[in-house]
Design an enzyme around this catalytic site. Structure first.
Site, PDB file in Angstrom:
ATOM      1  N   ASN A  13      29.082 112.012  39.383  1.00 54.57           N
ATOM      2  CA  ASN A  13      28.293 111.927  38.285  1.00 54.57           C
ATOM      3  C   ASN A  13      28.034 110.329  38.166  1.00 54.57           C
ATOM      4  OD1 ASN A  13      28.267 114.538  37.582  1.00 54.57           O
ATOM      5  ND2 ASN A  13      30.217 114.314  36.412  1.00 54.57           N
ATOM      6  N   ALA A  14      27.115 110.045  37.268  1.00 56.56           N
ATOM      7  CA  ALA A  14      26.877 108.808  36.627  1.00 56.56           C
ATOM      8  C   ALA A  14      27.537 108.766  35.359  1.00 56.56           C
ATOM      9  CB  ALA A  14      25.438 108.421  36.674  1.00 56.56           C
ATOM     10  N   LYS A  42      34.628 113.745  38.982  1.00 58.42           N
ATOM     11  CA  LYS A  42      35.953 113.769  39.500  1.00 58.42           C
ATOM     12  C   LYS A  42      36.208 113.960  40.973  1.00 58.42           C
ATOM     13  CE  LYS A  42      37.807 116.062  35.417  1.00 58.42           C
ATOM     14  NZ  LYS A  42      38.934 114.954  35.135  1.00 58.42           N
ATOM     15  N   ASN A  45      35.302 110.221  42.069  1.00 55.83           N
ATOM     16  CA  ASN A  45      36.567 109.287  41.624  1.00 55.83           C
ATOM     17  C   ASN A  45      37.725 109.710  42.745  1.00 55.83           C
ATOM     18  OD1 ASN A  45      35.065 108.606  39.356  1.00 55.83           O
ATOM     19  ND2 ASN A  45      35.908 109.734  37.904  1.00 55.83           N
ATOM     20  N   ASN A 185      46.535 118.473  33.119  1.00 53.51           N
ATOM     21  CA  ASN A 185      47.074 117.374  31.919  1.00 53.51           C
ATOM     22  C   ASN A 185      47.588 118.360  30.761  1.00 53.51           C
ATOM     23  OD1 ASN A 185      44.626 118.460  30.522  1.00 53.51           O
ATOM     24  ND2 ASN A 185      43.780 116.430  30.934  1.00 53.51           N
ATOM     25  N   ASP A 258      42.146 111.319  37.744  1.00 47.24           N
ATOM     26  CA  ASP A 258      41.414 111.578  39.178  1.00 47.24           C
ATOM     27  C   ASP A 258      42.186 110.395  40.069  1.00 47.24           C
ATOM     28  OD1 ASP A 258      39.620 113.205  38.007  1.00 47.24           O
ATOM     29  OD2 ASP A 258      38.237 111.424  37.702  1.00 47.24           O
ATOM     30  N   GLY A 293      36.390 101.438  33.044  1.00 44.12           N
ATOM     31  CA  GLY A 293      35.708 102.084  34.120  1.00 44.12           C
ATOM     32  C   GLY A 293      36.388 103.106  34.816  1.00 44.12           C
TER      33      GLY A 293
END
Length: 307
Positions: A13-14, A42, A45, A185, A258, A293
């Protein structure tokens, strides 16, 4: 012979990020910072985080033929990720809309775009890539049937599967049974436990250790529950344990989970025990939250060792 330590099958993704003094409630408008655009998703990342640490990594994902797709390809390439299986076309690149508050906590809405066009057929064409991996890591920002196809391919080749069910959905029994570990999580743990039923689903009367035990009983080979600043709890056939996290000042938690999962999957592929792998993963996740970020926040192994 394993060509890759880790093959990630997942999203790219952006990330469109706005910093806010507080996240808005229903029907409320708040002013934020200038918009910042980062490479994220994800799957991407995890691939970048693992490659930064030194893992031989490849990514199977789909992006659009657009500027965001080029941003992601460049970020992955600069990190050393093998992008030979980065597919293009079918829809615009996926986008994540992210707000970050002064404590570093975030809220995220994802428009899947091309991620929703990553198909079981794409997995089938890339089965040789998956067979060349020590570990295959998956998330749920791609279609569930694509995840199931990747799990089946990993099973055919005896490859270990790590799954982060985010965003959480009910999981087929055969997918759960392949997870080694299932990485969740607190929110994801509660969702899956609500589906399973039982007292461990009640956060007011159950500890994370109980969550991990209850999740293990639903079918995965092992479970890791991440707890942010409180570290992580792990459970497998040998028992349940908690691993503490280093104390750091959080700047931005985007993508930290991630980074944790990438480090965990990599070290498991190298033959470390679940406890040993989690010990490194909490340190990697803690390092990631100290920078803004997602991908640009991920540390090298030397940076983790220096903390």
């Amino acid at each position: 012979m394993h060509t890759y330590d880790l093959v990630v099958v997942g999203s790219a993704n952006a990330d469109l990020v706005v910093r806010v003094e507080r996240r808005p409630g229903a029907g409320e408008t708040v002013l934020g910072s200038d918009l910042a655009t980062h490479a994220g998703g994800k799957g991407a990342n995890q691939a970048v985080a693992a490659a930064r640490l030194g893992a031989g990594t490849a990514l199977l994902a789909r992006v659009g033929r657009d500027a965001h797709g080029r941003l992601l390809a460049d970020s992955l390439g600069e990190a050393g990720v093998d992008t030979s299986a980065l597919l293009t076309g079918g829809a615009p690149t996926g986008v994540a809309l992210i707000t970050v508050d002064p404590d570093g906590n975030n809220s995220i809405v994802v428009a899947p775009g091309a991620n929703a066009r990553l198909t079981p057929e794409d997995v089938g064409r890339a089965e040789g890539l998956l067979a060349a991996a020590r570990v295959v890591s998956l998330q749920l920002e791609i279609p569930l049937d694509t995840v199931a196809a990747a799990v089946a391919a990993a099973a055919r080749n005896g490859t270990r599967v790590v799954l982060n069910p985010s965003p959480p959905v009910p999981l087929p029994a055969e997918v759960l049974a392949a997870c080694d570990p299932l990485v969740v999580n607190e929110h994801e743990a509660r969702f899956l436990l609500d589906l399973a039923g039982g007292p461990a689903a009640d956060a007011s009367s159950a500890s994370p250790e109980r969550w991990a035990e209850a999740l293990l009983a639903t079918g995965p080979r092992s479970v890791v529950v991440t707890l942010g600043a409180d570290g992580a709890v792990l459970a497998d056939a040998t028992g349940v344990a908690r691993v503490a996290s280093p104390r750091v000042e959080a700047v931005d938690t985007t993508g930290a989970g991630d980074a944790f999962t990438a480090a965990l999957a990599w070290r498991l592929g190298l033959g470390e025990s679940l406890t040993e792998a989690v010990r490194l993963a909490v340190r990697v996740g803690a390092a990631a939250v100290t920078r803004p970020g997602a991908q640009e926040s991920y540390p090298t192994l030397d940076e983790v060792a220096a903390r």
